[in-house]
Motif scaffolding. Structure first.
Motif, PDB file in Angstrom:
ATOM      1  N   SER A 160      26.563  33.528  45.948  1.00 17.90           N
ATOM      2  CA  SER A 160      27.247  34.132  44.797  1.00 17.90           C
ATOM      3  C   SER A 160      26.561  33.820  43.472  1.00 17.90           C
ATOM      4  CB  SER A 160      28.684  33.635  44.749  1.00 17.90           C
ATOM      5  OG  SER A 160      28.664  32.239  44.507  1.00 17.90           O
TER       6      SER A 160
ATOM      7  N   PRO B 288      32.198  37.743  42.460  1.00 17.35           N
ATOM      8  CA  PRO B 288      32.961  37.899  43.705  1.00 17.35           C
ATOM      9  C   PRO B 288      32.111  38.541  44.803  1.00 17.35           C
ATOM     10  CG  PRO B 288      33.972  39.163  41.884  1.00 17.35           C
ATOM     11  CD  PRO B 288      32.652  38.645  41.407  1.00 17.35           C
TER      12      PRO B 288
ATOM     13  N   GLY C 215      35.834  33.799  42.952  1.00  8.76           N
ATOM     14  CA  GLY C 215      35.269  34.415  41.742  1.00  8.76           C
ATOM     15  C   GLY C 215      35.990  35.651  41.237  1.00  8.76           C
ATOM     16  N   ILE C 216      37.174  35.936  41.745  1.00  7.91           N
ATOM     17  CA  ILE C 216      37.909  37.118  41.267  1.00  7.91           C
ATOM     18  C   ILE C 216      38.735  36.691  40.049  1.00  7.91           C
ATOM     19  CG2 ILE C 216      39.692  38.834  41.851  1.00  7.91           C
ATOM     20  CD1 ILE C 216      38.601  38.695  44.756  1.00  7.91           C
TER      21      ILE C 216
ATOM     22  N   GLU D 249      39.008  43.531  39.376  1.00  3.04           N
ATOM     23  CA  GLU D 249      38.270  42.970  40.522  1.00  3.04           C
ATOM     24  C   GLU D 249      39.185  42.811  41.737  1.00  3.04           C
ATOM     25  OE1 GLU D 249      34.797  40.395  38.222  1.00  3.04           O
ATOM     26  OE2 GLU D 249      36.689  39.416  38.727  1.00  3.04           O
TER      27      GLU D 249
ATOM     28  N   ALA E 163      38.634  44.781  45.321  1.00  2.10           N
ATOM     29  CA  ALA E 163      38.534  44.097  46.631  1.00  2.10           C
ATOM     30  C   ALA E 163      39.485  44.756  47.633  1.00  2.10           C
ATOM     31  CB  ALA E 163      38.850  42.613  46.478  1.00  2.10           C
TER      32      ALA E 163
ATOM     33  N   ILE F  55      43.173  34.205  45.013  1.00  2.27           N
ATOM     34  CA  ILE F  55      42.707  33.821  43.668  1.00  2.27           C
ATOM     35  C   ILE F  55      43.229  32.432  43.332  1.00  2.27           C
ATOM     36  CG2 ILE F  55      42.763  34.337  41.188  1.00  2.27           C
ATOM     37  CD1 ILE F  55      42.971  37.248  41.764  1.00  2.27           C
TER      38      ILE F  55
END
Ligand code: 1GP
Length: 239
Positions: free
Chosen positions: A134, A183, A205-206, A211, A215, A225
């Motif tokens: 990432s 993400p 990473g969201i 975002e 997803a 999250i």
């Protein structure tokens, strides 16, 4: 008893999207529990995950007991280590780090967990855990001493997820790492989703509603999250 996985399957077959708020006991003040969980209860959250890479002994047990006082949402352990197993939760993601080749995280810690699990009522949900690069080294990489899968090797990611399913795992978790810079790319989520017959979890990473929705649109059944809420609790109002 043992309804967490069944409810996930049912929700997915009804076309529902699932959303877990991740609380890391190492980064969360127990004194803030009622205030935070009140916000979680009014969000679209369907699950509360509890866990972290490094958590002090008993901290998870104390926190889960406290969370239970304020919510009826299922509490699912997402443990970084055997010491985080507590009977107070409803279920545990029994994670095998199938992106890595460290035997401790493929099977070793699981053997050590069995005596604790035998003495608990926890619903054990076998989960293939796949770490994907990432942008910077994550805590999972450091703690497990494994390398993430390269994001441009999509077929390898797809095959790893499918191998997890063929081994009998009940969930696949695509992980960018807690606090990841980026993400999991939508294209990876959708390619993995195409081959799976088991639910797909996506996290790491969201940080925005956009975002989160992306997803879901790409094919995630359950999105996790954590860091975004640690940084700004008011983000929960948007979810
Ligand atoms: C971490 O996938 C989870 O293991 C959630 O990640 O903390 O970046 O939201 P974030």
């Amino acid at each position: 008893m043992n309804t967490v996985y069944k409810n996930i399957q049912e929700a997915i077959s009804n076309g529902d999207k699932l959303f877990a708020v991740l609380i890391d006991p190492d980064k969360f003040s127990v004194g803030n529990t009622s205030h935070f969980i009140e916000k979680v209860n009014t969000s679209m959250a369907t699950h509360i995950f509890v866990g972290g890479s490094t958590v002090a002994e008993n901290q998870t047990d104390i926190l889960v007991s406290e969370i239970k006082k304020y919510t009826k949402l299922p509490i699912v352990l997402f443990p970084g280590d055997v010491s985080q197993i507590t009977n107070k939760a409803d279920a545990i993601l029994f994670l095998s780090l199938i992106s890595g080749r460290n035997p401790e995280y493929l099977i070793g810690k699981h053997v050590k967990a069995v005596s604790k699990l035998n003495n608990s009522q926890l619903e054990v949900i076998s989960t293939g855990y796949i770490l994907i690069e990432s942008g910077k080294e994550t805590a999972v990489e450091k703690v497990t001493r494994t390398k993430p899968l390269l994001k441009n090797k999509v077929q390898n990611i797809v095959d790893t997820a499918k191998a997890g399913e063929l081994l009998g795992m009940k969930l696949i978790y695509l992980e960018a790492g807690s606090g990841a810079k980026n993400p999991i790319p939508d294209s990876i989520i959708s390619e993995v989703k195409k081959v799976l017959h088991i639910p797909l979890i996506v996290g790491g990473g969201i940080r925005s509603k956009i975002e989160l929705d992306k997803a879901f649109e790409a094919g995630a059944d359950l999105v996790v999250i954590g860091t975004a809420f640690e940084e700004d609790e008011s983000f929960l109002r948007l979810c």
